[in-house]
Write an enzyme that holds these catalytic residues in place. Structure first.
Site, mmCIF file in Angstrom:
data_model
loop_
_atom_site.group_PDB
_atom_site.id
_atom_site.type_symbol
_atom_site.label_atom_id
_atom_site.label_comp_id
_atom_site.label_asym_id
_atom_site.label_seq_id
_atom_site.Cartn_x
_atom_site.Cartn_y
_atom_site.Cartn_z
ATOM 1 N N PRO A 106 58.887 -28.805 -23.336
ATOM 2 C CA PRO A 106 59.003 -28.419 -24.735
ATOM 3 C C PRO A 106 57.940 -27.423 -25.185
ATOM 4 O O PRO A 106 56.738 -27.645 -25.016
ATOM 5 C CB PRO A 106 58.849 -29.750 -25.478
ATOM 6 C CG PRO A 106 58.236 -30.686 -24.520
ATOM 7 C CD PRO A 106 58.418 -30.168 -23.153
ATOM 8 N N GLU A 107 58.398 -26.315 -25.713
ATOM 9 C CA GLU A 107 57.517 -25.363 -26.394
ATOM 10 C C GLU A 107 57.876 -25.441 -27.882
ATOM 11 O O GLU A 107 58.607 -26.347 -28.287
ATOM 12 C CB GLU A 107 57.719 -23.954 -25.824
ATOM 13 C CG GLU A 107 57.357 -23.909 -24.346
ATOM 14 C CD GLU A 107 57.479 -22.516 -23.723
ATOM 15 O OE1 GLU A 107 57.394 -21.525 -24.449
ATOM 16 O OE2 GLU A 107 57.671 -22.448 -22.503
ATOM 17 N N LYS A 133 52.756 -26.997 -30.977
ATOM 18 C CA LYS A 133 53.677 -27.842 -30.205
ATOM 19 C C LYS A 133 53.472 -29.316 -30.508
ATOM 20 O O LYS A 133 53.914 -30.171 -29.754
ATOM 21 C CB LYS A 133 53.475 -27.606 -28.700
ATOM 22 C CG LYS A 133 53.735 -26.179 -28.246
ATOM 23 C CD LYS A 133 53.439 -26.015 -26.763
ATOM 24 C CE LYS A 133 53.336 -24.556 -26.377
ATOM 25 N NZ LYS A 133 52.798 -24.387 -25.014
ATOM 26 N N ARG A 164 56.605 -38.148 -17.084
ATOM 27 C CA ARG A 164 55.335 -37.851 -16.391
ATOM 28 C C ARG A 164 54.084 -38.247 -17.160
ATOM 29 O O ARG A 164 52.971 -38.002 -16.710
ATOM 30 C CB ARG A 164 55.271 -36.359 -16.062
ATOM 31 C CG ARG A 164 56.257 -36.025 -14.971
ATOM 32 C CD ARG A 164 56.143 -34.601 -14.518
ATOM 33 N NE ARG A 164 57.447 -34.165 -14.066
ATOM 34 C CZ ARG A 164 57.717 -32.943 -13.633
ATOM 35 N NH1 ARG A 164 56.775 -32.031 -13.620
ATOM 36 N NH2 ARG A 164 58.905 -32.633 -13.244
ATOM 37 N N LYS A 185 39.722 -9.881 -24.254
ATOM 38 C CA LYS A 185 40.185 -8.513 -24.059
ATOM 39 C C LYS A 185 40.268 -8.081 -22.599
ATOM 40 O O LYS A 185 41.007 -7.155 -22.292
ATOM 41 C CB LYS A 185 39.361 -7.519 -24.891
ATOM 42 C CG LYS A 185 37.938 -7.349 -24.482
ATOM 43 C CD LYS A 185 37.296 -6.320 -25.427
ATOM 44 C CE LYS A 185 35.853 -6.127 -25.040
ATOM 45 N NZ LYS A 185 35.128 -5.304 -26.049
ATOM 46 N N ARG A 230 49.313 -20.396 -14.035
ATOM 47 C CA ARG A 230 50.741 -20.677 -14.214
ATOM 48 C C ARG A 230 51.601 -19.617 -13.556
ATOM 49 O O ARG A 230 51.281 -18.431 -13.555
ATOM 50 C CB ARG A 230 51.093 -20.751 -15.697
ATOM 51 C CG ARG A 230 50.430 -21.900 -16.398
ATOM 52 C CD ARG A 230 50.677 -21.767 -17.877
ATOM 53 N NE ARG A 230 49.991 -22.796 -18.635
ATOM 54 C CZ ARG A 230 48.850 -22.579 -19.257
ATOM 55 N NH1 ARG A 230 48.253 -21.411 -19.187
ATOM 56 N NH2 ARG A 230 48.309 -23.533 -19.963
#
Length: 290
Positions: free
Chosen positions: A2-3, A69, A130, A173, A280
């Site tokens: 879920p986002e 979230k 999980r 940056k 990721r």
DNA sequence: CGCTGTGACCGGGCGC
DNA sequence: TGCGCCCGGTCACAG
């Protein structure tokens, strides 16, 4: 996983069904309860599980809302306000049923970790395969410092300028743009799926250094993220593996994704590539994204 | 003090 | 069939 759009879907479905009702009993799983004695805090954080059960008993559910979230539930007991934080982690899911055997999917029924009995006789159930999800019973957001660091809601008027300002900070940056837009202190609620999609749509390589993207292009990227988050909300979110809405249904947005999890670029049909950015997996088209 | 990197938490699902 | 490993949102903690 879920986002923001998936969490928004849960909140919209949950709020009309539980607001105004009273929690008459709370029962946590043995796994949650036993974790405390083992020095861990499975799902319920910063409070002994038994205390969590007792405290929530008798609370009235005033309002359910989303921030980033997170799902927040305003509660009240004896005229004292409380705030229940819930994060779905990777696999959290809510169900409202009369009996828990109405949850037909084994993997959700097997991993129920919280049962809230409501005064209407309904059962409000939190399942989490999980166990990356969490609950915190707070009085206000001030009690949990990470909440104060969150970027504004992406649809808030100030969110664009906040994003541009954060991008200028030394800590951001020189980082890859994908890592930056997925950071909750820069943009709220944009996870791997929607970051991947927005960068593909903009033709920006996920590993591009943030400081090397022109301001105008950063603005366009931000607007692309806003649009894709809104589109996904409208589609009921993406069901990639374990996300379900409150009725146990899958979302529809996964059918509109163009790059996340794809092997072939839908634009130019070359093979997509994959690299790890900020820990990721990041998929992109080596031909279309620079 | 602030930034950076790493570990911890998990079980489904996949590759071998 | 079975085993081991990969994956990921977020934070705590070490350096």
């Amino acid at each position: 996983m879920p986002e923001l759009p998936e969490v928004e879907g849960v909140v919209r479905a949950l709020s009309p069904k539980i607001e105004g009702k009273i929690i008459s009993k709370v029962s946590l799983s043995k796994t949650v309860i036993d974790s405390w004695a083992k020095g861990k805090q499975c799902i319920v954080k910063n409070m002994e599980p038994e205390e969590f059960e007792t405290n929530l008993c008798g609370m009235e559910i005033k309002q359910v809302f989303r921030r980033a979230k997170y799902i927040f539930i305003d509660l009240e007991k004896n005229h004292e306000p409380f705030l229940l934080l819930n994060h779905l982690g990777m696999t959290g899911a809510w169900f409202i049923v009369q009996h828990e055997d109405e949850i037909v999917e084994d993997k959700f029924r097997k991993h129920i970790h919280a049962r809230f009995s409501l005064n209407t006789g309904e059962l409000l159930i939190y399942s989490d395969i999980r166990r990356f999800g969490e609950f915190r019973l707070l009085h206000s957001m001030d009690e949990h410092p990470p909440l104060l660091q969150m970027a504004p809601e992406p649809f808030d008027d100030v969110a664009l300028n906040y994003f541009l300002k954060q991008c200028e900070l030394p800590k951001y940056k020189n980082k890859p743009i994908k890592e930056v837009i997925m950071d909750g202190q820069v943009i709220s609620g944009c996870g791997n799926i929607y970051a991947t999609e927005a960068l593909f749509k903009m033709g920006i390589h996920p590993n591009r250094q943030t400081g090397r993207i022109r301001k105008e292009r950063k603005i366009q990227l931000f607007e692309a993220i806003q649009r894709i988050l809104q589109e996904s909300i409208d589609m009921g979110g993406s069901t990639i593996s374990d996300y379900r809405n409150i009725n146990g249904e899958a979302g529809g947005m996964q059918h509109r994704l163009k790059m996340y999890g794809k092997k072939i670029c839908p634009n130019c049909e070359s093979n997509t590539k994959s690299m790890t950015i900020g820990g990721r997996t990041s998929v992109y088209c080596p031909k279309c994204q620079h």
